[in-house]
Design a protein around this motif. Structure first.
Motif, PDB file in Angstrom:
ATOM      1  N   LEU A  43       0.826  -1.248   0.110  1.00 21.11           N
ATOM      2  CA  LEU A  43       0.151   0.191   0.059  1.00 21.11           C
ATOM      3  C   LEU A  43       0.751   1.273   0.005  1.00 21.11           C
ATOM      4  N   ASP A  44       2.430   1.035   0.149  1.00 19.67           N
ATOM      5  CA  ASP A  44       3.142   2.300   0.292  1.00 19.67           C
ATOM      6  C   ASP A  44       3.823   2.340  -1.232  1.00 19.67           C
ATOM      7  N   ASN A  45       3.724   3.456  -1.777  1.00 25.51           N
ATOM      8  CA  ASN A  45       4.120   3.721  -3.135  1.00 25.51           C
ATOM      9  C   ASN A  45       5.536   3.424  -3.127  1.00 25.51           C
ATOM     10  N   ARG A  46       6.255   3.721  -2.020  1.00 27.77           N
ATOM     11  CA  ARG A  46       7.701   3.740  -2.008  1.00 27.77           C
ATOM     12  C   ARG A  46       8.240   2.095  -1.992  1.00 27.77           C
ATOM     13  N   TRP A  47       7.385   1.410  -1.249  1.00 30.45           N
ATOM     14  CA  TRP A  47       7.767  -0.197  -1.340  1.00 30.45           C
ATOM     15  C   TRP A  47       7.670  -0.496  -2.605  1.00 30.45           C
ATOM     16  N   ASN A  48       6.695  -0.191  -3.379  1.00 31.05           N
ATOM     17  CA  ASN A  48       6.413  -0.697  -5.075  1.00 31.05           C
ATOM     18  C   ASN A  48       7.656  -0.215  -5.707  1.00 31.05           C
ATOM     19  N   ALA A  49       7.982   0.928  -5.460  1.00 30.94           N
ATOM     20  CA  ALA A  49       9.143   1.603  -6.347  1.00 30.94           C
ATOM     21  C   ALA A  49      10.435   0.840  -5.849  1.00 30.94           C
ATOM     22  N   GLY A  50      10.600   0.562  -4.687  1.00 33.57           N
ATOM     23  CA  GLY A  50      11.874  -0.253  -4.270  1.00 33.57           C
ATOM     24  C   GLY A  50      11.735  -1.617  -4.772  1.00 33.57           C
ATOM     25  N   LEU A  51      10.774  -2.248  -4.782  1.00 29.14           N
ATOM     26  CA  LEU A  51      10.665  -3.601  -5.527  1.00 29.14           C
ATOM     27  C   LEU A  51      10.965  -3.622  -7.050  1.00 29.14           C
ATOM     28  N   ASP A  52      10.386  -2.653  -7.727  1.00 26.45           N
ATOM     29  CA  ASP A  52      10.608  -2.427  -9.023  1.00 26.45           C
ATOM     30  C   ASP A  52      11.996  -2.287  -9.305  1.00 26.45           C
ATOM     31  N   PHE A  53      12.725  -1.430  -8.497  1.00 29.37           N
ATOM     32  CA  PHE A  53      14.099  -1.103  -8.809  1.00 29.37           C
ATOM     33  C   PHE A  53      14.898  -2.327  -8.610  1.00 29.37           C
ATOM     34  N   ALA A  54      14.561  -3.198  -7.510  1.00 28.45           N
ATOM     35  CA  ALA A  54      15.259  -4.317  -7.033  1.00 28.45           C
ATOM     36  C   ALA A  54      15.102  -5.366  -8.132  1.00 28.45           C
ATOM     37  N   MET A  55      13.830  -5.447  -8.835  1.00 29.82           N
ATOM     38  CA  MET A  55      13.798  -6.401  -9.949  1.00 29.82           C
ATOM     39  C   MET A  55      14.640  -6.097 -11.303  1.00 29.82           C
ATOM     40  N   LYS A  56      14.777  -4.695 -11.650  1.00 30.83           N
ATOM     41  CA  LYS A  56      15.170  -4.280 -12.698  1.00 30.83           C
ATOM     42  C   LYS A  56      16.589  -4.514 -12.342  1.00 30.83           C
TER      43      LYS A  56
END
Length: 191
Positions: A112-125
């Motif tokens: 629910l936190d956009n920072r989590w989602n952005a961090g996860l996207d960064f890690a996956m990339k």
């Protein structure tokens, strides 16, 4: 017939000035509120060094004074105003409770936190970069309906993009690959 609505300004000088002052103070409050949204409530004005929190209080006091003046010169005391204000405040408090409930829930659900989602996207990339996989070739849609399942699914999709469609998390080695995923990551990181 004119293409505009024709009007004349408020004829009562005092009411005219009170209306003008209310608009001026409302726009000053809007300006500092916008700055707080952009910079944060606890930041400072970059030019004056005045804390945003202090500036908001000052502008709220100014608009409050302008509203009181406008009420005094243009309106008769009326319970409807107080009733509306109370209804509006009740709605704001209900909204606040909903937001607090969401915030409490978001502490348990990081998605629910956009920072989590952005961090996860960064890690996956970054994992794609490490493995030499084009992120555009990876299916990012996991749709397992669980956090762990979604993360595992996307990691699996990245590994499939690298190792081939026959690779699976069941321990089977991918076709044409001799070694483990750990070996592959280690050789890529060191190479």
């Amino acid at each position: 017939m004119a293409d505009i609505t024709l009007w004349k300004p408020e004829p009562d000088l005092i009411i005219h000035q009170a209306l003008g002052k209310a608009v001026e103070e409302a726009s000053e409050l809007a300006k500092i509120l916008a700055r707080c949204l952009i910079q944060g409530l606890d930041a400072k004005d970059p030019k004056t060094g005045i804390p945003n929190r202090q500036a908001v209080l000052e502008e709220m006091a100014d608009i409050d004074a302008a509203i009181v003046w406008l009420l005094e010169v243009a309106y008769r005391p009326d319970d409807q105003l107080l009733e509306r204000a109370n209804r509006k405040l009740a709605g704001f408090l209900q909204w606040q409770k909903m937001l607090e409930d969401d915030r409490e829930h978001s502490d348990r659900d990081p998605t629910l936190d956009n920072r989590w989602n952005a961090g996860l996207d960064f890690a996956m990339k970054q994992l794609c970069k490490l493995l030499g996989v084009d992120p555009q070739s990876v299916s990012w849609d996991a749709a397992t309906e669980t956090l762990d399942g979604d993360v595992r699914s996307v990691i699996g999709n990245i590994l499939r993009a690298k190792l081939g469609e026959n690779w699976g998390p069941d321990g089977r080695e991918p076709e044409g690959y001799a070694g483990t995923v750990a070996d592959m990551i280690g050789s890529k990181a060191n190479g």
